[in-house]
Structure formats: structure tokens, C-alpha cells
Design a protein around this motif. Sequence first.
Motif, short mmCIF file in Angstrom:
data_model
loop_
_atom_site.label_atom_id
_atom_site.label_comp_id
_atom_site.label_asym_id
_atom_site.label_seq_id
_atom_site.Cartn_x
_atom_site.Cartn_y
_atom_site.Cartn_z
N PHE A 40 48.88 38.49 43.72
CA PHE A 40 47.64 37.84 43.95
C PHE A 40 47.14 37.14 42.55
CE2 PHE A 40 47.09 42.15 42.20
CZ PHE A 40 46.19 42.08 41.32
N GLY A 41 46.29 36.71 42.68
CA GLY A 41 45.74 35.80 41.50
C GLY A 41 44.62 34.63 41.93
N PRO A 42 43.96 33.92 41.01
CA PRO A 42 44.25 34.03 39.50
C PRO A 42 43.47 35.32 38.83
CG PRO A 42 42.42 32.35 40.00
CD PRO A 42 42.92 33.08 41.51
N VAL A 43 44.27 35.59 37.58
CA VAL A 43 43.58 36.73 37.11
C VAL A 43 43.48 36.12 35.48
CG1 VAL A 43 44.09 38.99 35.99
CG2 VAL A 43 45.01 38.33 38.43
N ALA A 44 42.17 36.56 35.16
CA ALA A 44 42.08 36.11 33.86
C ALA A 44 42.76 36.76 32.79
CB ALA A 44 40.37 36.49 33.32
N PRO A 45 43.25 36.19 31.71
CA PRO A 45 44.01 36.83 30.56
C PRO A 45 43.33 37.94 30.03
CG PRO A 45 43.33 34.82 29.81
CD PRO A 45 42.90 34.74 31.45
N ASP A 46 42.14 37.88 29.94
CA ASP A 46 41.18 39.07 29.09
C ASP A 46 41.33 40.09 30.04
OD1 ASP A 46 40.45 37.23 27.37
OD2 ASP A 46 38.51 36.90 27.91
N ALA A 47 41.33 40.18 31.32
CA ALA A 47 41.52 41.44 32.24
C ALA A 47 42.91 42.06 31.97
CB ALA A 47 41.40 40.78 33.65
N ILE A 48 43.89 41.17 31.80
CA ILE A 48 45.23 41.65 31.64
C ILE A 48 45.46 42.49 30.03
CG2 ILE A 48 47.60 41.29 31.23
CD1 ILE A 48 46.86 40.55 34.08
N GLU A 49 44.80 41.63 29.17
CA GLU A 49 44.52 42.31 27.92
C GLU A 49 43.97 43.62 27.81
OE1 GLU A 49 43.21 39.03 25.78
OE2 GLU A 49 45.27 37.96 25.97
N GLY A 50 42.82 43.65 28.83
CA GLY A 50 42.33 44.96 28.76
C GLY A 50 43.09 45.99 29.38
N LEU A 51 43.91 45.86 30.32
CA LEU A 51 44.93 46.87 30.97
C LEU A 51 45.71 47.23 29.72
CD1 LEU A 51 45.93 45.91 34.34
CD2 LEU A 51 44.19 47.70 33.68
N LEU A 52 46.20 46.20 28.90
CA LEU A 52 47.23 46.74 27.74
C LEU A 52 46.48 47.53 26.60
CD1 LEU A 52 49.13 43.27 27.55
CD2 LEU A 52 49.96 45.50 28.54
N ARG A 53 45.14 47.39 26.53
CA ARG A 53 44.60 48.17 25.45
C ARG A 53 44.23 49.43 25.98
NH1 ARG A 53 41.57 43.30 24.59
NH2 ARG A 53 40.27 43.88 26.17
N GLY A 54 44.48 50.06 27.44
CA GLY A 54 44.21 51.25 28.05
C GLY A 54 45.54 51.79 27.99
N ARG A 55 45.91 52.28 29.11
CA ARG A 55 47.09 53.21 29.57
C ARG A 55 48.22 52.49 30.16
NH1 ARG A 55 46.05 56.73 33.65
NH2 ARG A 55 44.93 55.20 34.85
N TRP A 56 48.20 51.04 30.14
CA TRP A 56 49.41 50.26 30.62
C TRP A 56 49.88 49.76 29.35
CZ3 TRP A 56 50.25 48.71 35.82
CH2 TRP A 56 49.60 49.24 36.74
N HIS A 57 51.50 49.19 29.72
CA HIS A 57 51.98 48.93 28.59
C HIS A 57 52.69 47.47 29.17
CE1 HIS A 57 51.97 52.65 26.28
NE2 HIS A 57 52.04 53.21 27.70
N GLY A 58 53.09 46.82 28.09
CA GLY A 58 53.84 45.55 28.50
C GLY A 58 55.17 45.68 28.17
N ASN A 59 55.84 44.74 29.16
CA ASN A 59 57.15 44.66 29.00
C ASN A 59 57.67 43.29 29.13
OD1 ASN A 59 59.59 46.18 28.88
ND2 ASN A 59 60.14 45.78 31.28
#
Length: 487
Positions: A384-403
Amino acid sequence: MRRAGGGVLSGDETAAVVEALTRSCPADPPEPAPGDPDRPRPVVVESSAATQPLVAALDDRAARLLAGCDRESLAAFGRALLDAWLADGMPAAESWALVAQAHVGDDATMDQLGPLVRSWPAKSRYARAIDGFAVLATVGSDVSLRHLLAIEANMSGGSTNDRAADYLTQAAALRGLSVTQLADRLAITHGLDTGLAVDYGPRRFPVVVDEHLTAHVAGPDGRILTRPPKPGVKDTDAGAYQWFLQFKKDLRATAAAQTARLEREMHTHRTRPARDLAGVLLPHPILGPIARRLLWGEYDTANRLVRALRVAEDGSLADVHDTTVAVSGNTPLGIVHPAELGDELAGWAQIITDYEILQPFAQVNRPAVALTAEQRVATGLAGFGPVAPDAIEGLLRGRWHGNGYETSNSTHTQLRHGMPGGLTLLAELDPGVPTSAYPTPAGEQRITEIWVDDTWSDHWQRERRTPMGAADPAALSELLVELYALS
């Protein structure tokens, strides 16, 4: 330091006690040690997934020496050794002073040690924290295991926390219990099981607790009062009023902690034998009021929901049709996640409403994503989309990890999050977000696909092999709710 039969140890005897304690160490790891079989002590590969060693028993001579000491005096001496080691900066070469508490420590020692051990991982004292876990598990008293349970309750993942969980599992198994059963039995009651009162001396007000675990007192005429009348000039124990105010705060904190524990159990599918619901939880003055307002589930050996049940007013179990159900004592019962209820979710929500049950946390009315039959056999879900980049970065500051690929752009093109059963949930990002805050900020994003993979994989294969239905429905639902909230 005193002898058990009276008198005081001589200087030489005290030195012998210290020398015996310096031999305190963890036992040999229970896993087979790889390496050259001819080597007298082959190198052991450390693994947080392996069974962790408890503290080794002392040799017979040292055990006899300690047995001749007064236990209270020996524990105080042990705490003095511990304090000196802490004041010296916790040198690794002298860490026996910590490990020795498994042989000499009492409940007062465990109360001192528990908060210290809990704080050490945040201070990068990982090895010392693991030694502390071993001490708490080896002592195995109610006090030490309550501290180990508190440590587990605040864990956020990682190899050190894996070791704490293993030590807790071992300590529970030594009592013939699972961790869940141990936590149920060690839940404090604050004296509510024996009766409490605000006792001024001439006047006495019994403490009563409602179904939401809010404390009140009963007045002389039986009316329920929010708090007792303030002490008067004829009252001999005016401090009882402040005791009640503190008791209310302590009760609130305990109720919140136990509610949070049971909510975590819903996420992790921890179960207990059905006999424990009636025999341990419901009679408990704090766990009982929480358990009665939750929806329970009967699970099979594969941890799949068989049927959901609620606790009726008479303590029996009832199904979605409000029919009394008999369950054998060994049947695994757990707290149901709404994603597991399928077509019964609406019926259960209506029952909760009809009986005016105020659940202790969002359960039946919790935001949830339940897969359709078609989605369960599919190997991916649409993005789905669009998604704001700040929202993605918010997940990465939590329990999600990037790859992502380590390129000159250093971009995360996947979000990943671990799940039970050795699986990982992945969300493909387009165009991706920078791995650092310093490069050019990311533009608008899309999640192009959501899929499940084995945790050990690098997640770069083109072919999707794992059906979405292989994922734990509760864990998958919680993560999908987080992802879908991005839009």
C-alpha cells in the motif's frame, strides 16, 4: 562472623571461609563441548540459545566449613564482600564475590542484588548480569525468583535477555513448573488473602477491594468509603492513614504489572493447565479479578486455538453460546488474541457488552488483522502507499529493523521484525530510506509487498516459500496493525 553453635570465628577460620568462597564459579555448561576430544578442557562455544549453567556446588570441605557458620551472620558477611567488590569497580578477576552469593546469600541479599543485576545490561556489564542471573536462579527462593521474573518482564530482546529467560525456565522447572505457573504462584497478594484493616487502635476500618482492584474501606455502618476518616485525637496509631494511601499506590502498581504480564501472555501464547485457572488464578485476590474479565482459550498441542471460553459468574467456563463447558485439568488454557477468533469475534464482543464486562486491557475490542483463507495460503500480502518517510523512520526507532544493500546510498529497502517459530515478517520498501540521518532525507515511500521468511535467511531471494498462515496469528496481527497504521 559467628559460628552456628555460638561464639565467633577466629581470623584463620574467617580466612578459610573467604578462601572457600573464592572457588565459587558457574558449573560446566550442560551442552557438549566441541573441539579436540583429547584436550582436557575443550573450548566451549557460548550460545545464548544453549542451556545456561547454574552456580556449581562447593566441594565437600567448603560446604562443611560454611555449614558451621551462623546463616544470618554468613549472609551479612557475604553482603560485605559484595559491597567491597562493587566499591572497587566490579573487577572481573574478583567476580567470585558476586557468584558466592549463591552459597551465602539470603533474601536480604537477593533484594540488594536483584535491582543491581537488572541495571547492569544497560551499563554494558553483560557478563556480570549473566552471573547475577545464575545466582538468582541457583538460590531459587521466592524472593530471588520474583526478581528474576521482574527482569524478564522488562526484557526487550538480545542474547543477554535470552540467557535470563533460560535461567528463569530452569528455576521454574526445578519446582516442576513452567515460567507462567511460577509467575502465577509468586504473584504477591499485599495481604489481601488474609484480610487487612486501617487500624487506628480505638477505631478499625476493614479494607475492601472492588473488581477493578481499587482499594476502599468499610465504615462502621457498612458503607464503602474511598478512604478512611482522618485520625482523631483519641486514635493511637495515626500512621495507619498514610499506610492506607501507600497501600493503594502499591496495589495499583501490582495490578498494572500483573495486567501487563497477562497481556504479554496473550501475545506469546503462554499457557497453563486448566486446573490452575480455578486453583491458582481465580482465588488470588489480585489475579482473580483480572482473570475473570478476560477471554480464555483452550489450545491443542500445536498451540492452536480449539475454542474460546469465558469465566462465568459461578467460576465455571462458558463458550460463545453461553453454554457451560467442562475442561479437563491438564488442558492448556491461554489468553485469546482476537485474531484467533475468526467468525466468533462478533459474538464474543456482544457477550462482553451484554455482561458489561470492562476488560483489563483491549482484548476482544483490540485492533486486529485476521487473514482470510485465501491470504493464509498465499506467500505474500499486497502492499500500500503512499507512506510518509517519517512514519517508516518511527518504526525503525522502535522494535523494527531495516534491511538493505550496503551501497554508496546505504538504503534500507526492507523492514523486518522477528516472530515466534523462527520466522520474520518483512515489508518491501520503495524507494527505501537512508540507513543514517546524515544522507539526503528519504522521499515518499510505498510498501510494495508484505511476506514471511525464515529468520536465518538473508531475505533477498526472489521466490516466496512460506505461506502467510504459517505465522503465529497473534504476532502477525500485531505487526500488521502497526504496518497498516502507516497509511
